[in-house]
Design a protein around this motif. Sequence first.
Motif, PDB file in Angstrom:
ATOM      1  N   ASP A 167       0.835  -1.194   0.000  1.00  0.00           N
ATOM      2  CA  ASP A 167       0.000   0.000   0.000  1.00  0.00           C
ATOM      3  C   ASP A 167       0.876   1.253   0.000  1.00  0.00           C
ATOM      4  O   ASP A 167       0.564   2.245  -0.644  1.00  0.00           O
ATOM      5  CB  ASP A 167      -0.938  -0.016   1.212  1.00  0.00           C
ATOM      6  CG  ASP A 167      -1.918   1.139   1.209  1.00  0.00           C
ATOM      7  OD1 ASP A 167      -2.343   1.565   0.114  1.00  0.00           O
ATOM      8  OD2 ASP A 167      -2.265   1.618   2.297  1.00  0.00           O
ATOM      9  N   THR A 168       1.997   1.198   0.703  1.00  0.00           N
ATOM     10  CA  THR A 168       2.922   2.325   0.761  1.00  0.00           C
ATOM     11  C   THR A 168       3.779   2.419  -0.511  1.00  0.00           C
ATOM     12  O   THR A 168       3.989   3.506  -1.043  1.00  0.00           O
ATOM     13  CB  THR A 168       3.844   2.192   1.989  1.00  0.00           C
ATOM     14  OG1 THR A 168       3.040   2.153   3.163  1.00  0.00           O
ATOM     15  CG2 THR A 168       4.819   3.343   2.081  1.00  0.00           C
ATOM     16  N   LEU A 169       4.281   1.284  -0.982  1.00  0.00           N
ATOM     17  CA  LEU A 169       5.222   1.285  -2.106  1.00  0.00           C
ATOM     18  C   LEU A 169       4.575   1.528  -3.465  1.00  0.00           C
ATOM     19  O   LEU A 169       5.222   2.076  -4.367  1.00  0.00           O
ATOM     20  CB  LEU A 169       5.975  -0.048  -2.165  1.00  0.00           C
ATOM     21  CG  LEU A 169       7.022  -0.299  -1.091  1.00  0.00           C
ATOM     22  CD1 LEU A 169       7.634  -1.679  -1.274  1.00  0.00           C
ATOM     23  CD2 LEU A 169       8.111   0.767  -1.131  1.00  0.00           C
ATOM     24  N   LEU A 170       3.334   1.116  -3.641  1.00  0.00           N
ATOM     25  CA  LEU A 170       2.724   1.196  -4.960  1.00  0.00           C
ATOM     26  C   LEU A 170       2.159   2.589  -5.209  1.00  0.00           C
ATOM     27  O   LEU A 170       0.973   2.843  -5.092  1.00  0.00           O
ATOM     28  CB  LEU A 170       1.639   0.124  -5.129  1.00  0.00           C
ATOM     29  CG  LEU A 170       2.127  -1.311  -5.048  1.00  0.00           C
ATOM     30  CD1 LEU A 170       0.991  -2.279  -5.333  1.00  0.00           C
ATOM     31  CD2 LEU A 170       3.290  -1.562  -5.984  1.00  0.00           C
ATOM     32  N   SER A 171       3.060   3.470  -5.545  1.00  0.00           N
ATOM     33  CA  SER A 171       2.674   4.833  -5.893  1.00  0.00           C
ATOM     34  C   SER A 171       3.560   5.288  -7.049  1.00  0.00           C
ATOM     35  O   SER A 171       4.584   4.668  -7.343  1.00  0.00           O
ATOM     36  CB  SER A 171       2.844   5.766  -4.695  1.00  0.00           C
ATOM     37  OG  SER A 171       4.188   5.772  -4.271  1.00  0.00           O
ATOM     38  N   ASN A 172       3.158   6.333  -7.714  1.00  0.00           N
ATOM     39  CA  ASN A 172       3.951   6.890  -8.811  1.00  0.00           C
ATOM     40  C   ASN A 172       4.320   5.857  -9.871  1.00  0.00           C
ATOM     41  O   ASN A 172       5.442   5.827 -10.360  1.00  0.00           O
ATOM     42  CB  ASN A 172       5.220   7.555  -8.276  1.00  0.00           C
ATOM     43  CG  ASN A 172       4.924   8.650  -7.286  1.00  0.00           C
ATOM     44  OD1 ASN A 172       3.934   9.355  -7.439  1.00  0.00           O
ATOM     45  ND2 ASN A 172       5.741   8.790  -6.272  1.00  0.00           N
TER      46      ASN A 172
END
Length: 101
Positions: A27-32
């Motif tokens: 949830d934290t890593l899957l960005s940008n």
Amino acid sequence: LETVDVVIASDVVYDPVLTDALASVLDTLLSNGTKAIISCEKRVFFCEKRLREEVYEWPRFLDLLRTSGIKVDIVDLRNVPKFSRYDRNKYLEVALAQRAD
């Protein structure tokens, strides 16, 4: 981990506590634009209450990701070439996860 493009994980979804932690980290890593490729051989157990075999943790993990706004696509393994001799069993599944647009 500022510039992670792809997270690859295999055979990491089997224990409820660890599954919750993995979903939280993703949830934290899957960005940008970061994507995750997660493979799992579903763990089957015999449910005494329903008197049948069931898979619990893998579907729960996918639901945790979806609840967090992460899009999950199951890869059709028939379209993935094999480069070594082995038989894929019906319990093998690969998911591609990324933030929903």
